[in-house]
Design an enzyme around this catalytic site. Structure first.
Site, PDB file in Angstrom:
ATOM      1  N   TYR A   1       0.929  -1.245  -0.076  1.00  0.00           N
ATOM      2  CA  TYR A   1       0.161  -0.035  -0.026  1.00  0.00           C
ATOM      3  C   TYR A   1       0.840   1.250  -0.122  1.00  0.00           C
ATOM      4  CZ  TYR A   1      -3.418   3.578   1.491  1.00  0.00           C
ATOM      5  OH  TYR A   1      -4.138   4.677   1.586  1.00  0.00           O
TER       6      TYR A   1
ATOM      7  N   GLU B   1      -3.646   7.297  -4.389  1.00  0.00           N
ATOM      8  CA  GLU B   1      -3.316   5.960  -3.650  1.00  0.00           C
ATOM      9  C   GLU B   1      -3.246   4.970  -4.533  1.00  0.00           C
ATOM     10  OE1 GLU B   1      -6.281   4.687  -0.346  1.00  0.00           O
ATOM     11  OE2 GLU B   1      -6.544   3.732  -2.254  1.00  0.00           O
TER      12      GLU B   1
END
Ligand code: GDP
Ligand code: MN
Length: 388
Positions: free
Chosen positions: A109, A197
């Protein structure tokens, strides 16, 4: 403003962030053709909606044949995808993204965002990326690292190494992670993004780092100075009422309560919503009709409020300073000529031309409740919404 994954990946390419090869498609036939042109023997077909959680909701499919692509595309196109992030009504699937499927080794992530608290851009990273990142954040927050970027110094190589260590990367992969992070930082600043993101950022079996997913959110107040970003807007993914409000220059945000609010000035609008809450009600929207408003805008605003099936009563709270109360009254009357009002409306007008406004409304024969005390007006509208 949000954009689709395929659009975010186009921007990634421009900023040197590696993404799988792919193309968007709007029909099953086109999806199959894209796969054919990409070549290979496995593809990923992904629903393009402005929300995450698609994988768990059946919006991402790994296809091993062209027939599988056609079948999945037919099934998904034209439907609404409901994910954990969309609410029960879901978002329409009008576009698919077809990519070559890569061999994924590990999923990480990585994101960068403008942190209001520290007034800095911060990076957030976790070696435990992928579809369960929310659970990681909740149960093992120590597996997530974050740090601020000093705006004068910019992103530093040591900060990128910190992430590389957290990911457990080989030293040969450090440079490409640094390039990806530098690309994210540059893109965020140059295009006024609020958040970028990548979940997951993956390592492939051959050790390359690739952004398999991409989400970018832009600062609404900055989008107008970036025509390339403005062109990426997809109104089909946005709240219809909010989109309409934007066209008329109204600050309107849909909420889930039952009392429609039409107010001038953001501060008064917030205070009005607070008051409605205090009296036991719940606002159906935030709406600031603005200072330099006109009859047409007010009419549109009133129509927007009435178009919401959740609205059981409306509170109009105008303090006429720059806005003149008679203009507001004329707007309400103009709207009422086009749509019927089936819910009670409480009106509180004060300030410039208040008397003229009240007279217009009184003489219109409309079933309005006139109020001159704001607290009482809020009480009344809450009672009316509850059918008391
Ligand atoms: P999201 O659920 O909306 O965040 O959609 P993602 O784009 O993140 O896709 C969900 C999951 O599908 C990812 O976490 C991956 O595990 C998987 N996935 C996506 N693209 C590929 C791919 O090219 N190859 C493989 N093997 N899996 C993929
Ligand atoms: Mn994802």
């Amino acid at each position: 403003m949000n954009i689709h994954e395929y659009q975010a990946k186009q921007l990634f390419k421009l900023y040197g962030i590696p993404v799988p090869e792919g193309s968007p498609a709007e029909t099953a036939g086109h999806a199959e053709q894209v796969a054919r042109e990409l070549g290979g023997n496995a593809w990923v077909v992904k629903a393009q909606v402005h929300a995450g959680g698609r994988g768990k909701a059946g919006g991402v499919h790994i296809a091993k044949s062209l027939d599988e692509i056609t079948e999945f595309s037919r099934k998904l196109l034209g439907t609404r995808l409901v994910t954990q992030q969309t609410g029960a009504e879901g978002l329409p699937v009008e576009t698919l993204y077809v990519e070559k499927a890569g061999q994924i080794d590990r999923e990480f992530y990585l994101s960068a965002l403008v942190d209001r608290g520290s007034e800095r851009v911060i990076f957030i990273a976790s070696a435990a990326g992928g579809m369960d990142i929310e659970e990681v954040a909740e149960k093992t927050p120590d597996r997530i690292i974050s740090f601020q970027v000093d705006p004068a110094a910019g992103l530093q190589p040591y900060q990128c190494r910190k992430v590389a260590f957290a990911f457990g990367l080989e030293s040969t992969q450090f440079k490409s992670l640094e390039k990806i992070m530098a690309g994210i930082y540059k893109l965020l600043l140059e295009k006024d993004a609020g958040q970028i993101e990548i979940n997951p950022l993956v390592t492939t079996n051959s050790g390359e780092l690739v952004a398999v997913d991409a989400k970018i959110n832009f600062d609404d107040n900055a989008v107008a100075v970036h025509p390339d970003i403005t062109a990426m807007r997809d109104p089909g993914q946005e709240d219809e009422k909010e989109h309409k409000a934007q066209q008329f220059g109204l600050n309107y945000i849909t909420l889930d309560g039952s009392i429609g609010c039409m107010v001038n000035g953001a501060g008064l609008a917030m205070a009005t919503m607070d008051l409605v809450k205090l009296k036991g009600g719940s606002p159906a929207n935030f709406l600031d009709v603005g200072g330099g408003t006109n009859t047409e805008k007010v009419a549109e605003a009133f129509k927007l409020i009435l178009a919401d099936p959740n609205v059981k009563a409306v509170l109009v709270n105008i303090f006429g300073g720059i806005v003149k109360c008679d203009v507001i009254a004329e707007g309400i009357l103009a709207a009422v000529k086009e749509v019927s009002v089936k819910v009670p409306v409480v009106v509180r007008l004060e300030g410039t031309n208040a008397e003229a406004g009240r007279t217009l409304l009184r003489e219109s024969g409309l079933n309005l409740v006139a109020a001159d005390d704001l607290a009482k007006a809020a009480e009344q509208v809450v009672a009316l919404a509850e059918g008391v």
